[in-house]
Design a protein around this motif. Structure first.
Motif, PDB file in Angstrom:
ATOM      1  N   SER A 128     -66.650 -66.729   7.174  1.00 33.02           N
ATOM      2  CA  SER A 128     -65.735 -65.837   6.691  1.00 33.02           C
ATOM      3  C   SER A 128     -66.364 -64.281   6.452  1.00 33.02           C
ATOM      4  O   SER A 128     -67.444 -64.191   6.622  1.00 33.02           O
ATOM      5  CB  SER A 128     -65.221 -65.886   5.254  1.00 33.02           C
ATOM      6  OG  SER A 128     -66.203 -65.562   4.450  1.00 33.02           O
ATOM      7  N   ALA A 129     -65.506 -63.453   6.794  1.00 35.18           N
ATOM      8  CA  ALA A 129     -65.625 -61.981   7.078  1.00 35.18           C
ATOM      9  C   ALA A 129     -66.350 -61.394   5.820  1.00 35.18           C
ATOM     10  O   ALA A 129     -66.345 -61.883   4.728  1.00 35.18           O
ATOM     11  CB  ALA A 129     -64.399 -61.272   7.324  1.00 35.18           C
ATOM     12  N   PHE A 130     -67.582 -60.475   6.120  1.00 33.97           N
ATOM     13  CA  PHE A 130     -68.155 -60.118   5.030  1.00 33.97           C
ATOM     14  C   PHE A 130     -68.735 -58.631   5.000  1.00 33.97           C
ATOM     15  O   PHE A 130     -68.515 -58.017   6.356  1.00 33.97           O
ATOM     16  CB  PHE A 130     -69.464 -60.919   4.862  1.00 33.97           C
ATOM     17  CG  PHE A 130     -70.603 -60.496   5.810  1.00 33.97           C
ATOM     18  CD1 PHE A 130     -70.439 -61.121   7.146  1.00 33.97           C
ATOM     19  CD2 PHE A 130     -71.743 -59.940   5.591  1.00 33.97           C
ATOM     20  CE1 PHE A 130     -71.401 -60.857   8.142  1.00 33.97           C
ATOM     21  CE2 PHE A 130     -72.671 -59.683   6.656  1.00 33.97           C
ATOM     22  CZ  PHE A 130     -72.510 -60.177   7.955  1.00 33.97           C
ATOM     23  N   VAL A 131     -69.031 -58.058   3.849  1.00 31.85           N
ATOM     24  CA  VAL A 131     -69.706 -56.673   3.968  1.00 31.85           C
ATOM     25  C   VAL A 131     -71.028 -57.001   3.060  1.00 31.85           C
ATOM     26  O   VAL A 131     -71.163 -57.974   2.317  1.00 31.85           O
ATOM     27  CB  VAL A 131     -68.796 -55.519   3.574  1.00 31.85           C
ATOM     28  CG1 VAL A 131     -67.775 -55.310   4.375  1.00 31.85           C
ATOM     29  CG2 VAL A 131     -68.391 -56.080   2.156  1.00 31.85           C
ATOM     30  N   VAL A 132     -72.077 -56.176   3.295  1.00 36.40           N
ATOM     31  CA  VAL A 132     -73.242 -56.192   2.708  1.00 36.40           C
ATOM     32  C   VAL A 132     -73.211 -55.087   1.554  1.00 36.40           C
ATOM     33  O   VAL A 132     -72.704 -53.934   1.934  1.00 36.40           O
ATOM     34  CB  VAL A 132     -74.452 -55.815   3.617  1.00 36.40           C
ATOM     35  CG1 VAL A 132     -75.783 -55.645   2.887  1.00 36.40           C
ATOM     36  CG2 VAL A 132     -74.452 -56.875   4.621  1.00 36.40           C
ATOM     37  N   THR A 133     -73.494 -55.515   0.335  1.00 38.70           N
ATOM     38  CA  THR A 133     -73.547 -54.442  -0.802  1.00 38.70           C
ATOM     39  C   THR A 133     -75.117 -54.362  -1.248  1.00 38.70           C
ATOM     40  O   THR A 133     -75.830 -55.377  -1.262  1.00 38.70           O
ATOM     41  CB  THR A 133     -72.435 -54.596  -1.912  1.00 38.70           C
ATOM     42  OG1 THR A 133     -73.044 -56.200  -2.269  1.00 38.70           O
ATOM     43  CG2 THR A 133     -71.377 -54.741  -1.435  1.00 38.70           C
ATOM     44  N   HIS A 134     -75.836 -53.273  -1.584  1.00 34.66           N
ATOM     45  CA  HIS A 134     -77.070 -53.242  -1.855  1.00 34.66           C
ATOM     46  C   HIS A 134     -77.112 -53.071  -3.462  1.00 34.66           C
ATOM     47  O   HIS A 134     -78.168 -53.196  -3.870  1.00 34.66           O
ATOM     48  CB  HIS A 134     -77.757 -51.648  -0.986  1.00 34.66           C
ATOM     49  CG  HIS A 134     -77.741 -52.333   0.158  1.00 34.66           C
ATOM     50  ND1 HIS A 134     -77.108 -51.590   1.179  1.00 34.66           N
ATOM     51  CD2 HIS A 134     -78.775 -53.037   1.117  1.00 34.66           C
ATOM     52  CE1 HIS A 134     -77.099 -52.181   2.490  1.00 34.66           C
ATOM     53  NE2 HIS A 134     -78.302 -52.821   2.323  1.00 34.66           N
ATOM     54  N   ASN A 135     -76.200 -52.616  -4.175  1.00 31.55           N
ATOM     55  CA  ASN A 135     -76.033 -52.492  -5.429  1.00 31.55           C
ATOM     56  C   ASN A 135     -74.826 -52.261  -5.997  1.00 31.55           C
ATOM     57  O   ASN A 135     -73.851 -52.424  -5.325  1.00 31.55           O
ATOM     58  CB  ASN A 135     -76.828 -51.168  -5.821  1.00 31.55           C
ATOM     59  CG  ASN A 135     -76.192 -50.041  -5.017  1.00 31.55           C
ATOM     60  OD1 ASN A 135     -74.995 -49.729  -4.793  1.00 31.55           O
ATOM     61  ND2 ASN A 135     -76.939 -49.269  -4.322  1.00 31.55           N
ATOM     62  N   GLU A 182     -68.041 -61.671   0.548  1.00 32.21           N
ATOM     63  CA  GLU A 182     -67.459 -62.474   1.387  1.00 32.21           C
ATOM     64  C   GLU A 182     -65.935 -62.753   1.138  1.00 32.21           C
ATOM     65  O   GLU A 182     -65.609 -63.102   0.097  1.00 32.21           O
ATOM     66  CB  GLU A 182     -68.462 -63.910   1.443  1.00 32.21           C
ATOM     67  CG  GLU A 182     -68.062 -64.762   2.882  1.00 32.21           C
ATOM     68  CD  GLU A 182     -68.898 -65.978   2.459  1.00 32.21           C
ATOM     69  OE1 GLU A 182     -70.166 -66.015   2.718  1.00 32.21           O
ATOM     70  OE2 GLU A 182     -68.362 -66.926   1.758  1.00 32.21           O
ATOM     71  N   LYS A 183     -65.215 -62.485   2.135  1.00 26.44           N
ATOM     72  CA  LYS A 183     -63.861 -62.924   1.794  1.00 26.44           C
ATOM     73  C   LYS A 183     -63.466 -64.426   1.384  1.00 26.44           C
ATOM     74  O   LYS A 183     -64.192 -65.413   1.862  1.00 26.44           O
ATOM     75  CB  LYS A 183     -62.881 -62.821   3.185  1.00 26.44           C
ATOM     76  CG  LYS A 183     -62.747 -61.544   3.765  1.00 26.44           C
ATOM     77  CD  LYS A 183     -61.471 -61.057   3.303  1.00 26.44           C
ATOM     78  CE  LYS A 183     -61.227 -59.459   3.830  1.00 26.44           C
ATOM     79  NZ  LYS A 183     -60.234 -58.688   3.091  1.00 26.44           N
ATOM     80  N   MET A 184     -62.640 -64.244   0.275  1.00 30.48           N
ATOM     81  CA  MET A 184     -62.479 -65.601  -0.299  1.00 30.48           C
ATOM     82  C   MET A 184     -61.626 -66.525   0.835  1.00 30.48           C
ATOM     83  O   MET A 184     -60.461 -66.264   1.526  1.00 30.48           O
ATOM     84  CB  MET A 184     -61.443 -65.560  -1.439  1.00 30.48           C
ATOM     85  CG  MET A 184     -61.084 -66.718  -2.171  1.00 30.48           C
ATOM     86  SD  MET A 184     -62.285 -66.959  -3.540  1.00 30.48           S
ATOM     87  CE  MET A 184     -61.037 -66.077  -4.977  1.00 30.48           C
ATOM     88  N   VAL A 185     -62.015 -67.954   0.932  1.00 28.65           N
ATOM     89  CA  VAL A 185     -61.348 -68.483   1.955  1.00 28.65           C
ATOM     90  C   VAL A 185     -60.407 -69.604   0.971  1.00 28.65           C
ATOM     91  O   VAL A 185     -60.877 -70.091  -0.182  1.00 28.65           O
ATOM     92  CB  VAL A 185     -62.519 -69.757   2.377  1.00 28.65           C
ATOM     93  CG1 VAL A 185     -61.619 -70.698   3.434  1.00 28.65           C
ATOM     94  CG2 VAL A 185     -63.434 -68.902   3.401  1.00 28.65           C
ATOM     95  N   ASP A 186     -59.230 -69.917   1.473  1.00 24.71           N
ATOM     96  CA  ASP A 186     -58.286 -70.811   0.808  1.00 24.71           C
ATOM     97  C   ASP A 186     -58.861 -72.290   1.179  1.00 24.71           C
ATOM     98  O   ASP A 186     -58.105 -72.969   2.091  1.00 24.71           O
ATOM     99  CB  ASP A 186     -56.959 -70.592   1.058  1.00 24.71           C
ATOM    100  CG  ASP A 186     -55.907 -71.138   0.409  1.00 24.71           C
ATOM    101  OD1 ASP A 186     -56.452 -71.832  -0.704  1.00 24.71           O
ATOM    102  OD2 ASP A 186     -54.731 -71.002   0.587  1.00 24.71           O
ATOM    103  N   ILE A 187     -59.548 -72.844   0.314  1.00 25.12           N
ATOM    104  CA  ILE A 187     -60.507 -74.096   0.605  1.00 25.12           C
ATOM    105  C   ILE A 187     -59.282 -75.302   0.336  1.00 25.12           C
ATOM    106  O   ILE A 187     -58.897 -75.415  -0.904  1.00 25.12           O
ATOM    107  CB  ILE A 187     -61.729 -74.279   0.005  1.00 25.12           C
ATOM    108  CG1 ILE A 187     -62.452 -73.114   0.080  1.00 25.12           C
ATOM    109  CG2 ILE A 187     -62.584 -75.473   0.026  1.00 25.12           C
ATOM    110  CD1 ILE A 187     -64.011 -72.960  -0.736  1.00 25.12           C
TER     111      ILE A 187
END
Ligand code: ADP
Length: 385
Positions: A128-135, A182-187
């Motif tokens: 799933s798509a994601f971004v990095v966050t450092h803080n 990370e984008k939530m996946v509809d599991i």
């Protein structure tokens, strides 16, 4: 003398070390008893589950460079039962000709969730798509990315280090440390696919397992093998997991955890480059267990047969809420009377809420029987102090 040397040439006894002495190490050592191998364990706790099953136990910190380096120097090969080890020491040992399973480069990628997600991205593996966050400050800018799951880059395990964030107000619950959002996946379903890769790049796939989680503890509740999957979904799972394992360019055993969403898309959640909780049932339910398989890989033998002898369910035995201290197992006698159940107690002296203390595997051709007996095990067996 001559005869001794000749025997050594035909069947050299290799010296293989394991970093970490928990239940995975313990079950690995149980399987090692069938092979010409001398086993070594490095672990800080001299009373750990694996301490009494190896030929040689060394007390020491698996995260310390010198300790790991010296431990490895007299060995032919090393494996791990946890990713949080000193990878620099393993790299040095690899340069000096020691075989490391998996290769240290794999451990580096997997140990850090940011690098792991970038790996999937690089090889176009669906995740799933994601971004990095450092803080936390950076996380708070990501309102538009919600709903999402925040995962700390290093040090999280068993659901610790994972935070579901649905609304802007919840952003403050995230981690003030390098993490991925990370984008939530509809599991619809969570599955795990175990793959064995030998030194020549040959691969063998176990049937995927289906995981059912305890929503309170965020721990595996029970696990069914084979996972009930439509053929086209099974193919996606196998193809994606193979791409994950192959691109590592390393022999070893890999457990790829995947989500199947409501539209039958398949997404990689994470990978463990080692024997794994999702493969415990293979001890009794499959021709070649995951532990046997790793010895075959490390010792240079042919890969084993991954087929199931019978379908199975695996139930983790978890320390009950509200109990901490010297462990007692209530209901063990009743569980041992279940004819198609196999009990594994890991030998941990102390219990605490949520701690993995053992597991039970049930085998049967009938799914109803598997579910029935696993519910019975969960009802009967209580880990208290
Ligand atoms: P850990 O390594 O600590 O077990 P995981 O990354 O496997 O953490 O996440 C724990 C659980 O959180 C997963 O089994 C899943 O149920 C849920 N989860 C993780 N990532 C997502 C996601 N992107 N979307 C929805 N649920 C997720």
């Amino acid at each position: 003398m001559y005869r001794h040397l000749w025997a050594d040439y035909l069947c050299p006894v290799q010296k293989i070390g394991i970093l970490g002495g928990g239940q995975l190490g313990r079950m690995l050592l149980q399987a090692a008893a069938n092979y010409p191998v001398e086993t070594y364990v490095l672990e800080n706790d001299a009373d750990c589950p694996a301490a009494h099953l190896c030929h040689h136990f060394s007390k020491g910190d698996i995260k310390d460079f010198n300790t790991v380096y010296h431990f490895g120097q007299s060995l032919d090969a090393i494996t791990i039962e946890i990713e949080n080890v000193n990878i620099d020491a393993l790299e040095m040992l690899e340069k000096e000709g020691k075989k490391i399973f998996p290769r240290p480069s794999v451990l580096k990628t997997i140990k850090n969730k940011i690098l792991q997600k970038e790996y999937y991205q690089r090889f176009q593996i669906p995740s799933s798509a994601f971004v990095v966050t450092h803080n936390l400050h950076e996380l708070k800018q990501q309102e538009n990315f919600l709903p999402a799951v925040h995962k700390i880059a290093e040090g999280g395990y068993d659901g610790k280090g994972v935070q579901v964030l649905k609304t802007a107000e919840e952003l403050t619950n995230g981690f003030d440390a390098p993490s991925i959002l990370e984008k939530m996946v509809d599991i619809k379903k969570e599955v795990a696919q175990m793959i064995a890769v030998d030194a020549n790049g040959n691969t063998a796939l176990y049937p995927p397992v289906e995981m059912i989680f305890d929503p309170v503890l965020n721990l595996l509740d029970y696990q069914l093998c084979p996972a009930a999957l439509e053929t086209k979904v099974l193919w996606k799972v196998e193809a994606i997991a193979l791409a994950v394992a192959r691109n590592f360019n390393s022999p070893g055993l890999f457990a790829v955890e995947l989500f199947i969403d409501r539209n039958d898309n398949v997404w990689v959640n994470e990978t463990a480059p080692r024997v794994h909780n999702s493969g415990h049932h293979t001890i009794e339910a499959h021709y070649c267990s995951q532990f046997d398989m790793l010895w075959r890989i490390m010792l240079g033998y042919p890969l084993g047969n991954t087929k199931a002898i019978l379908p199975s369910v695996m139930v983790n035995i978890i320390g009950a809420e509200g109990f901490q201290g010297h462990v007692v197992y209530e209901g063990l006698e009743e569980v041992l009377q279940i004819e198609n159940a196999f009990v594994h107690i890991y030998g941990k002296k102390e219990t605490k809420p949520g701690r993995k203390m053992g597991h039970v595997t049930i085998i049967s051709a009938e799914k109803q029987e598997l579910i029935h007996q696993s519910n019975k095990v969960k009802r009967l067996l209580k880990v208290r102090s």
